[in-house]
Design a protein around this motif. Structure first.
Motif, PDB file in Angstrom:
ATOM      1  N   ASP A  50      40.287 -11.963  -2.909  1.00  0.00           N
ATOM      2  CA  ASP A  50      39.269 -11.137  -2.268  1.00  0.00           C
ATOM      3  C   ASP A  50      37.888 -11.766  -2.339  1.00  0.00           C
ATOM      4  N   TRP A  51      37.668 -12.687  -3.279  1.00  0.00           N
ATOM      5  CA  TRP A  51      36.340 -13.311  -3.357  1.00  0.00           C
ATOM      6  C   TRP A  51      36.372 -14.831  -3.205  1.00  0.00           C
ATOM      7  N   GLU A  52      37.517 -15.391  -2.806  1.00  0.00           N
ATOM      8  CA  GLU A  52      37.585 -16.836  -2.579  1.00  0.00           C
ATOM      9  C   GLU A  52      36.633 -17.276  -1.474  1.00  0.00           C
ATOM     10  N   ALA A  53      36.581 -16.515  -0.373  1.00  0.00           N
ATOM     11  CA  ALA A  53      35.678 -16.868   0.729  1.00  0.00           C
ATOM     12  C   ALA A  53      34.221 -16.765   0.287  1.00  0.00           C
ATOM     13  N   LEU A  54      33.914 -15.781  -0.550  1.00  0.00           N
ATOM     14  CA  LEU A  54      32.542 -15.630  -1.054  1.00  0.00           C
ATOM     15  C   LEU A  54      32.110 -16.877  -1.827  1.00  0.00           C
ATOM     16  N   ALA A 112      22.498 -17.132  -4.115  1.00  0.00           N
ATOM     17  CA  ALA A 112      22.515 -16.887  -5.556  1.00  0.00           C
ATOM     18  C   ALA A 112      23.306 -15.645  -5.933  1.00  0.00           C
ATOM     19  N   GLU A 113      23.392 -14.676  -5.011  1.00  0.00           N
ATOM     20  CA  GLU A 113      24.028 -13.402  -5.335  1.00  0.00           C
ATOM     21  C   GLU A 113      25.113 -13.063  -4.323  1.00  0.00           C
ATOM     22  N   ALA A 114      26.205 -12.523  -4.812  1.00  0.00           N
ATOM     23  CA  ALA A 114      27.264 -12.034  -3.944  1.00  0.00           C
ATOM     24  C   ALA A 114      27.924 -10.832  -4.618  1.00  0.00           C
ATOM     25  N   ILE A 158      31.874  -4.876 -12.280  1.00  0.00           N
ATOM     26  CA  ILE A 158      32.725  -5.888 -12.913  1.00  0.00           C
ATOM     27  C   ILE A 158      32.194  -7.267 -12.542  1.00  0.00           C
ATOM     28  N   ALA A 159      32.030  -8.132 -13.527  1.00  0.00           N
ATOM     29  CA  ALA A 159      31.659  -9.516 -13.264  1.00  0.00           C
ATOM     30  C   ALA A 159      32.931 -10.283 -12.903  1.00  0.00           C
ATOM     31  N   LEU A 160      32.984 -10.792 -11.661  1.00  0.00           N
ATOM     32  CA  LEU A 160      34.171 -11.498 -11.195  1.00  0.00           C
ATOM     33  C   LEU A 160      34.043 -13.010 -11.388  1.00  0.00           C
ATOM     34  N   ILE A 196      29.076 -13.439  -8.835  1.00  0.00           N
ATOM     35  CA  ILE A 196      29.781 -12.491  -7.976  1.00  0.00           C
ATOM     36  C   ILE A 196      30.149 -11.269  -8.802  1.00  0.00           C
ATOM     37  N   ARG A 197      29.739 -10.096  -8.332  1.00  0.00           N
ATOM     38  CA  ARG A 197      30.030  -8.853  -9.046  1.00  0.00           C
ATOM     39  C   ARG A 197      30.708  -7.861  -8.113  1.00  0.00           C
ATOM     40  N   ALA A 198      31.642  -7.115  -8.671  1.00  0.00           N
ATOM     41  CA  ALA A 198      32.216  -5.981  -7.952  1.00  0.00           C
ATOM     42  C   ALA A 198      31.406  -4.744  -8.325  1.00  0.00           C
TER      43      ALA A 198
END
Length: 310
Positions: free
Chosen positions: A265-269, A279-281, A291-293, A297-299
């Protein structure tokens, strides 16, 4: 009225905010303001209620069911505050819009076809817009479809999220995504009988995305913040739902209708972050806590999306 306001303002230049003009009939109002009140008026664009305005209690208690109940009801004052029956309100809204606003525009001769065009757009919410396909289904020319889309956008029925390119000239020649400025109106046009059917239906993810994109837009308008909203999609088909361009930085937001996030879900990010040096996603989803992914990148829970903009 406006010429008299101009006289008053010119005589009382030290007194700001003496009058507030509000209304949904924007064509006549904006024409009058541009003719008589240029340089004398500040314009605020207001969409439906934002989360902050509408929900006074703790949104952390909102279940997915509550979320879709809000999506189905929409964010107009009448259904939200005054509990006006939804079918009655949105049916009257569409009828008034077609008969009052649209009849003033000479390019629309067949209101039945125009309503069909509106329904075809609603069925494609959250998708890249293909006007050629829609114009063929509606049996109208591409030029007519383009004019009608522009009309719907200028009257704030739909919102076009345009793609981001470093070359600014290219932004206007790529396909945008289509959203509706109110999810209750969208659900009505699509003829969903209740929020449960909407939640379990094939476009649940798209209307959830629609709600959050509009929430970001409302925050921009309400707080007069200076950033632009885009979608991002590159030639390698890396895509993110929202790119917020602040000029000096960009923020990426992916929207997922799920509680269980997977690494895919966050590979593209991650790839887009490297390309744009963002810097932020964030991933806005049904998770209950932040949640820190990855490092940057944070959920976040869907109802915390405003936090991203602070």
């Amino acid at each position: 009225l406006l010429p008299y306001l101009k006289i008053y303002v010119d005589k009382n230049k030290g007194r700001n905010g003496a009058y507030i003009l509000a209304g949904s009939q924007m064509f006549n109002l904006m024409e009058g303001i541009s003719e008589t009140l240029t340089g004398r008026a500040v314009l605020f664009e207001l969409l439906g209620f934002s989360f902050k305005e509408l929900f006074k209690h703790n949104l952390a208690d909102h279940t997915t069911k509550d979320c879709f109940a809000s999506i189905y009801k929409g964010f107009f004052p009448e259904p939200c505050v005054h509990n006006v029956e939804l079918n009655s309100f949105y049916g009257s809204y569409i009828q008034t819009y077609l008969e009052r606003d649209i009849r003033q525009i000479r390019s629309v001769h067949d209101l039945r076809l125009f309503q069909q065009f509106l329904e075809l757009l609603a069925a494609r919410v959250g998708s890249l817009l293909n006007l050629n396909e829609i114009s063929k289904e509606c049996a109208i020319s591409h030029t007519t479809a383009k004019n009608w889309l522009s009309l719907l956008e200028s009257t704030r029925i739909v919102y076009l999220l345009r793609p981001y390119f470093k070359n600014v000239a290219k932004r206007v020649i790529k396909s945008p995504k289509i959203y509706f400025t109110d999810t209750g109106l969208l659900a009505y046009i699509l003829k969903y009988p209740d929020y449960r059917t909407l939640q379990s239906g094939p476009i649940a993810g798209a209307v959830f995305e629609n709600m959050l994109v509009m929430e970001v837009l409302k925050n921009k308008f309400n707080a007069s913040k200076r950033f632009e909203l885009y979608l991002y999609r590159d030639s390698n088909r890396n895509e993110v739902d929202l790119l917020l361009d602040f000029g000096f930085k960009v923020i990426l937001i992916e929207i997922k209708l799920t509680k269980s996030l997977q690494e895919r879900d966050w590979e593209a990010l991650l790839r887009i972050q490297k390309t744009l040096k963002a810097a932020e996603a964030y991933i806005a989803s049904l998770v209950e806590n932040e949640i820190a992914l990855e490092k940057n990148i944070r959920a976040i829970p869907w109802w915390k999306i405003e936090k991203v903009l602070k």
